[in-house]
Design a protein around this motif. Structure first.
Motif, PDB file in Angstrom:
ATOM      1  N   ASP A  19       0.830  -1.198   0.000  1.00  0.00           N
ATOM      2  CA  ASP A  19       0.000   0.000   0.000  1.00  0.00           C
ATOM      3  C   ASP A  19       0.874   1.260   0.000  1.00  0.00           C
ATOM      4  N   THR A  20       0.229   2.413   0.036  1.00  0.00           N
ATOM      5  CA  THR A  20       0.957   3.677  -0.075  1.00  0.00           C
ATOM      6  C   THR A  20       1.984   3.879   1.044  1.00  0.00           C
ATOM      7  N   PRO A  21       1.645   3.672   2.326  1.00  0.00           N
ATOM      8  CA  PRO A  21       2.660   3.841   3.377  1.00  0.00           C
ATOM      9  C   PRO A  21       3.851   2.898   3.201  1.00  0.00           C
ATOM     10  N   GLN A  22       3.592   1.693   2.721  1.00  0.00           N
ATOM     11  CA  GLN A  22       4.700   0.760   2.499  1.00  0.00           C
ATOM     12  C   GLN A  22       5.596   1.224   1.359  1.00  0.00           C
ATOM     13  N   VAL A  23       5.023   1.832   0.343  1.00  0.00           N
ATOM     14  CA  VAL A  23       5.838   2.377  -0.749  1.00  0.00           C
ATOM     15  C   VAL A  23       6.660   3.563  -0.243  1.00  0.00           C
ATOM     16  N   GLN A  24       6.055   4.404   0.585  1.00  0.00           N
ATOM     17  CA  GLN A  24       6.809   5.518   1.182  1.00  0.00           C
ATOM     18  C   GLN A  24       8.008   4.994   1.970  1.00  0.00           C
ATOM     19  N   ALA A  25       7.775   3.955   2.755  1.00  0.00           N
ATOM     20  CA  ALA A  25       8.861   3.360   3.545  1.00  0.00           C
ATOM     21  C   ALA A  25       9.928   2.767   2.640  1.00  0.00           C
ATOM     22  N   VAL A  42      14.736   1.687  -2.060  1.00  0.00           N
ATOM     23  CA  VAL A  42      14.357   0.506  -2.825  1.00  0.00           C
ATOM     24  C   VAL A  42      14.157   0.905  -4.290  1.00  0.00           C
ATOM     25  N   GLN A  43      14.517   0.014  -5.188  1.00  0.00           N
ATOM     26  CA  GLN A  43      14.338   0.250  -6.624  1.00  0.00           C
ATOM     27  C   GLN A  43      12.845   0.315  -6.953  1.00  0.00           C
ATOM     28  N   VAL A  44      12.440   1.346  -7.703  1.00  0.00           N
ATOM     29  CA  VAL A  44      11.035   1.528  -8.089  1.00  0.00           C
ATOM     30  C   VAL A  44      10.956   1.555  -9.604  1.00  0.00           C
ATOM     31  N   TRP A  45      10.071   0.726 -10.164  1.00  0.00           N
ATOM     32  CA  TRP A  45       9.936   0.604 -11.620  1.00  0.00           C
ATOM     33  C   TRP A  45       8.544   1.036 -12.042  1.00  0.00           C
ATOM     34  N   PRO A  95      16.953  -7.038 -11.640  1.00  0.00           N
ATOM     35  CA  PRO A  95      16.009  -7.955 -11.005  1.00  0.00           C
ATOM     36  C   PRO A  95      16.463  -8.464  -9.640  1.00  0.00           C
ATOM     37  N   ALA A  96      17.759  -8.450  -9.386  1.00  0.00           N
ATOM     38  CA  ALA A  96      18.272  -8.965  -8.114  1.00  0.00           C
ATOM     39  C   ALA A  96      17.979  -8.030  -6.940  1.00  0.00           C
ATOM     40  N   LYS A  97      17.631  -6.789  -7.229  1.00  0.00           N
ATOM     41  CA  LYS A  97      17.363  -5.825  -6.160  1.00  0.00           C
ATOM     42  C   LYS A  97      15.908  -5.892  -5.696  1.00  0.00           C
ATOM     43  N   GLU A  98      15.681  -5.506  -4.451  1.00  0.00           N
ATOM     44  CA  GLU A  98      14.317  -5.354  -3.984  1.00  0.00           C
ATOM     45  C   GLU A  98      13.652  -4.275  -4.825  1.00  0.00           C
ATOM     46  N   THR A  99      12.442  -4.562  -5.305  1.00  0.00           N
ATOM     47  CA  THR A  99      11.798  -3.670  -6.266  1.00  0.00           C
ATOM     48  C   THR A  99      10.318  -3.521  -5.977  1.00  0.00           C
ATOM     49  N   VAL A 100       9.826  -2.299  -6.119  1.00  0.00           N
ATOM     50  CA  VAL A 100       8.387  -2.023  -6.129  1.00  0.00           C
ATOM     51  C   VAL A 100       8.021  -1.647  -7.558  1.00  0.00           C
ATOM     52  N   VAL A 101       7.018  -2.325  -8.106  1.00  0.00           N
ATOM     53  CA  VAL A 101       6.577  -2.060  -9.480  1.00  0.00           C
ATOM     54  C   VAL A 101       5.196  -1.414  -9.442  1.00  0.00           C
ATOM     55  N   GLY A 133      14.393 -12.335 -10.176  1.00  0.00           N
ATOM     56  CA  GLY A 133      14.061 -11.533  -9.004  1.00  0.00           C
ATOM     57  C   GLY A 133      13.307 -12.330  -7.949  1.00  0.00           C
ATOM     58  N   THR A 134      13.574 -12.044  -6.692  1.00  0.00           N
ATOM     59  CA  THR A 134      12.885 -12.735  -5.592  1.00  0.00           C
ATOM     60  C   THR A 134      12.221 -11.779  -4.615  1.00  0.00           C
ATOM     61  N   ARG A 135      12.513 -10.484  -4.720  1.00  0.00           N
ATOM     62  CA  ARG A 135      11.946  -9.500  -3.784  1.00  0.00           C
ATOM     63  C   ARG A 135      11.247  -8.408  -4.580  1.00  0.00           C
ATOM     64  N   VAL A 136      10.101  -8.769  -5.150  1.00  0.00           N
ATOM     65  CA  VAL A 136       9.392  -7.859  -6.027  1.00  0.00           C
ATOM     66  C   VAL A 136       7.945  -7.733  -5.574  1.00  0.00           C
ATOM     67  N   THR A 137       7.503  -6.504  -5.334  1.00  0.00           N
ATOM     68  CA  THR A 137       6.125  -6.250  -4.922  1.00  0.00           C
ATOM     69  C   THR A 137       5.449  -5.305  -5.902  1.00  0.00           C
ATOM     70  N   VAL A 138       4.110  -5.288  -5.831  1.00  0.00           N
ATOM     71  CA  VAL A 138       3.300  -4.440  -6.714  1.00  0.00           C
ATOM     72  C   VAL A 138       2.562  -3.396  -5.887  1.00  0.00           C
ATOM     73  N   TYR A 139       2.624  -2.159  -6.336  1.00  0.00           N
ATOM     74  CA  TYR A 139       1.827  -1.085  -5.753  1.00  0.00           C
ATOM     75  C   TYR A 139       0.560  -1.001  -6.591  1.00  0.00           C
ATOM     76  N   HIS A 140      -0.482  -1.685  -6.163  1.00  0.00           N
ATOM     77  CA  HIS A 140      -1.695  -1.832  -6.953  1.00  0.00           C
ATOM     78  C   HIS A 140      -2.384  -0.488  -7.211  1.00  0.00           C
ATOM     79  N   GLU A 141      -2.354   0.407  -6.232  1.00  0.00           N
ATOM     80  CA  GLU A 141      -3.034   1.699  -6.379  1.00  0.00           C
ATOM     81  C   GLU A 141      -2.341   2.614  -7.381  1.00  0.00           C
ATOM     82  N   GLY A 142      -1.083   2.328  -7.675  1.00  0.00           N
ATOM     83  CA  GLY A 142      -0.385   3.001  -8.745  1.00  0.00           C
ATOM     84  C   GLY A 142      -0.247   4.503  -8.593  1.00  0.00           C
TER      85      GLY A 142
END
Length: 330
Positions: free
Chosen positions: A28-34, A40-43, A94-100, A121-130
């Motif tokens: 969620d948004t607070p987690q992306v802020q953190a 963290v790498q953001v794509w 891809p090896a870095k922690e990433t938020v997409v 990649g093994t540490r990849v999350t999605v910010y659904h609210e975009g």
């Protein structure tokens, strides 16, 4: 007071550990802020034009990710070396922690996550609210082109997150495998033909990917201008998602497909978030399966090339007539 047995205590401990080990997929948004505070790498998987208008601070980009990383005809990934060059030039490792992220609710960010996982990649999350969720929260954005620091990458596909057409054929009818079709009901029924054949993989369960949204009809409502924003594309609450997939077994291998693996990537991510243990994307999806004429299918229909050519010819005649009318008025 009765003291719990060692066996019971161990069971509780293992259950807690399993819960903690479950990888988070959607943030969620607070987690992306953190995450931004941790560098963290953001794509951002949107087009260059959308990216330039406004993006999360420090976000990286290759433009429209699905178009950049896939063959335009087969819609499968480009050769691995080409993907490595594209991602590396954009500074995306891809090896870095990433938020997409992308636009709220669309499959594109989930495709980006799937792509990074497919290439290691093994540490990849999605910010659904975009980007919409970020802006609604009043958080800062940057404008202009991406500022990349290129990296040299050597990638290798991870077969554990995907299945091929031959692997799907080997799974059809097996009791320990469940297949989810994330396409529309018309595609599933064979009425909307988008390959040489219409229909679906035998035994597949049809749950359109839009059903993950709080209002699955949001895209149609946006097109009809009956709603003013994409809030309906936010995810359903966890209990509603659990109910949506209640007939599936989270302990079975789950194969998800659509037309080309894009929509399937969103459903796969949601299932992983719900705790499904072995979820795989059938990347070639119906484009690959429907074009394999000896692959068994249910609700099978065939593509009428002659009828299509007739419709194209009629459309061309109409275009020619309109052009003549316009030319005569000049």
């Amino acid at each position: 007071m009765r003291t719990p047995s060692l066996h019971a205590a161990l069971a509780v401990t293992l259950a807690c550990c399993a819960s903690l080990a479950q990888a988070q997929v959607i943030v969620d948004t607070p987690q992306v802020q953190a995450a931004l505070q941790r560098s963290v790498q953001v794509w951002d998987v949107r087009s260059d034009k959308d990216f330039a208008r406004g993006h999360l601070p420090g976000a990286l980009s290759v433009g429209d990710a699905a178009a950049a990383l896939r063959d335009a005809n087969s819609e499968d990934f480009l050769p691995t070396a080409e993907v490595a060059q594209i991602l590396g030039a954009a500074g995306i490792d891809p090896a870095k922690e990433t938020v997409v992220y992308g636009d709220r609710g669309t499959w594109n960010a989930y495709f980006g996550r799937y792509a990074l996982r497919y290439f290691g990649g093994t540490r990849v999350t999605v910010y659904h609210e975009g980007i919409e969720g970020w802006q609604v929260a009043g958080l800062p954005v940057e404008t202009g082109a991406a500022k990349a620091t290129p990296v040299a990458l050597t990638l290798a596909p991870n077969a554990a997150v995907a299945v091929s057409t031959q692997e799907v054929l080997a799974r059809v009818g097996k009791q320990d495998v469940q297949i989810v079709d994330a396409r529309t009901p018309r595609e599933f029924a064979g009425a909307d033909i988008r390959a040489l054949r219409g229909g679906h993989i035998p035994g597949a369960v049809n749950i359109p990917y839009e059903m993950n949204w709080s209002d699955p009809a949001t895209l149609q409502k946006l097109a009809q201008k009956t709603v003013g924003d994409s809030r309906g594309m936010s995810l359903k609450a966890q209990p509603e998602l659990q109910a949506l997939y209640a007939k599936l077994d989270p302990n079975k291998e789950t194969v998800v497909y659509c037309q080309s693996g894009a929509r399937a990537s969103e459903t796969a991510g949601v299932l992983e978030q719900l705790g499904f243990k072995n979820v795989k994307v059938y990347d070639s999806s119906w484009l690959g399966y429907g074009n394999k004429l000896d692959a068994p299918a249910e609700n099978e229909t065939t593509f009428n090339v002659g009828a299509l050519n007739g419709r194209i010819a009629a459309m061309q005649k109409r275009i020619d007539a309109l052009e003549k009318e316009l030319a005569a008025k000049k």
